[in-house]
Design a protein around this motif. Structure first.
Motif, PDB file in Angstrom:
ATOM      1  N   ARG A 187       0.874  -1.178   0.000  1.00 19.16           N
ATOM      2  CA  ARG A 187       0.000   0.000   0.000  1.00 19.16           C
ATOM      3  C   ARG A 187       0.904   1.220   0.000  1.00 19.16           C
ATOM      4  O   ARG A 187       1.647   1.467   0.949  1.00 19.16           O
ATOM      5  N   GLU A 191      -3.105   3.613  -2.848  1.00 21.19           N
ATOM      6  CA  GLU A 191      -3.135   2.558  -3.857  1.00 21.19           C
ATOM      7  C   GLU A 191      -2.496   1.283  -3.314  1.00 21.19           C
ATOM      8  O   GLU A 191      -1.495   1.324  -2.600  1.00 21.19           O
ATOM      9  N   LEU A 193      -0.804  -2.235  -4.614  1.00 16.99           N
ATOM     10  CA  LEU A 193      -0.220  -2.951  -5.748  1.00 16.99           C
ATOM     11  C   LEU A 193       0.280  -4.305  -5.272  1.00 16.99           C
ATOM     12  O   LEU A 193       0.676  -4.462  -4.113  1.00 16.99           O
TER      13      LEU A 193
END
Length: 239
Positions: A187, A191, A193
């Protein structure tokens, strides 16, 4: 506001069909309701057995964060222990953090465990990918995962009210062909990923493979933390 407390899946389904709004631990929605108005009905899963399970491969959505203990993998346990204050952890729930929170501190750990969620709508329970849970915010009953060989969790220091701190979750899993696979989730800001690569004995090769995933686009400082955390979890997997 009428708070409904179902004790069976069929009763929970009726609550949803009647328009009841999921409340979780109410740590996130209460202030919003005070500002915008309370719904006519809310539903809490705190008395539903299926939503209170805790074992080596299952974590119920109604489980309070302070109840997440050594029965679950390290990555989940450490993540839950890092959320908020002790008072928050005694009130906030697993489902509220994953579905209702914008921070979703438990999402990276759930991703590296290759978890799926059991959710419910008016037709009954069904299994869903975590991406669907985050996007559609259904009523979540639990998450279930594959037990990893080892896992790890890092959360950078953060200030209350400041930007979301960096989170790096890692896990190494055994594969059916005898190999191993590394799952990593990060994180960075708002966002999340993730990347999945073979976990070979060559840590440099593993890190190089991660550069070819979505994690390769992280800023330099975050990539340094990922490299450190991946090296640590690979070392413990080989120990």
């Amino acid at each position: 506001m009428l708070l409904r407390l179902p004790t069976s899946l069929s009763e929970a389904r009726r609550c949803l069909a009647d328009g009841a709004v999921p409340v979780g631990g109410a740590t996130l929605v209460w202030a919003q309701w005070q500002r915008d108005g309370f719904p006519e009905q809310a539903v809490s899963l705190r008395r539903l057995p299926e939503a209170n399970a805790v074992d080596a491969q299952t974590l119920g959505a109604a489980v309070l964060l302070h109840q997440v203990d050594e029965r679950v993998p390290e990555v989940l346990r450490r993540a839950a222990a890092s959320i908020g204050t002790g008072a928050v952890r005694r009130t906030a729930t697993v489902g509220g953090n994953i579905v209702g929170s914008t921070l979703r501190c438990l999402l990276p750990p759930a991703l590296v465990l290759d978890a799926r969620a059991t959710v419910m709508d008016g037709d009954g329970p069904y299994e869903a990918e975590l991406a669907e849970v985050v996007a559609k915010r259904p009523l979540m009953l639990d998450i279930r995962w594959r037990s990893p060989l080892v896992s790890g969790y890092y959360k950078a220091p953060g200030e209350a009210g400041g930007p979301p701190p960096l989170v790096v979750a890692t896990a190494v899993h055994a594969e059916e062909d005898g190999g191993r696979r590394l799952l990593t989730a990060v994180r960075d800001g708002g966002e999340v990923l993730s990347g999945s690569v073979p976990a070979t004995a060559d840590a440099g090769r593993v890190l190089g493979a991660l550069e070819g995933t979505a994690l390769g686009g992280l800023p330099g400082e975050a990539r340094d933390v990922v490299r450190r955390e991946v090296a640590d979890v690979l070392g413990r997997a080989d120990a």
